[in-house]
Design an enzyme around this catalytic site. Structure first.
Site: not given
Ligand code: AMP
Length: 182
Positions: A13, A88, A123, A125, A136
């Protein structure tokens, strides 16, 4: 043009969103990136978000509501935006609807779970350890996947096959958006 990209962690994404938003001249809003910046800056938000993020769980909806409302109120969102990683959960989608935020395209970038696991493990990270990857993916299945039905019921969801090269996926995305906007 208001766009949302949905998909499992590791679906690509972020990569697709960056390219899509820059081509269309709209801001790419990654809630994960906003949260990571807040954690690095040790802001109040960052301190609250940190434990959830490092364990692969979602930051509570109440915290996210503030983050997204503030970001969408900024002037660069006036002519559209691309949301990457939000909503989400169903309550987050309801928040957008309640605020009157209309969505022109909700696109699911579809990648099978086995491939997602492989991609995440490769990845590197800091929130991509074997346990957090499992958490996740499980979190996605329980809390985010219900959004597929939520948007399908509203006849708003478009699916794009997220396997293959970055260019191939981008091409499919472009076709879906161009085709759906007539
Ligand atoms: P991402 O980079 O989108 O994978 O987000 C990394 C982490 O940030 C996720 O594993 C969540 O802990 C948190 N996070 C990001 N976006 C959201 C959201 N819309 N709602 C809740 N937690 C979020």
């Amino acid at each position: 043009m208001n766009v949302v990209f949905l998909g499992p962690p590791g679906a690509g994404k972020g990569t697709q969103a960056e390219r899509f938003a820059s081509e269309r001249g709209i801001p790419h809003i990654s809630t994960g990136a906003i949260l990571r910046a807040a954690v690095a800056a040790e802001t109040a938000l960052g301190l609250q978000a940190k434990t959830y993020m490092s364990s692969g769980r979602l930051v509570p909806d109440e915290l996210m509501a503030g983050v997204v409302s503030e970001r969408l109120a900024e002037p660069d969102c006036a002519s559209g935006f691309l949301l990457d990683g939000f909503p989400r959960t169903v309550p987050q989608a309801e928040l957008l609807a309640q605020r009157g935020v209309g969505l022109d395209h909700v696109i699911l970038i579809d990648v099978p779970t086995e491939e997602v696991v492989q991609r995440l493990m490769g990845r590197g990270r800091s929130d991509d350890t074997p346990e957090t990857v499992r958490t996740r993916i499980d979190t996605y299945a329980r809390q985010t996947e219900p959004l597929i039905a939520y948007y399908e019921e509203r006849d708003a969801l478009r699916r794009v096959d997220g396997t293959g090269s970055i260019d191939a996926v981008f091409e499919r995305l472009t076709q879906v958006v161009n085709g759906a906007s007539q």
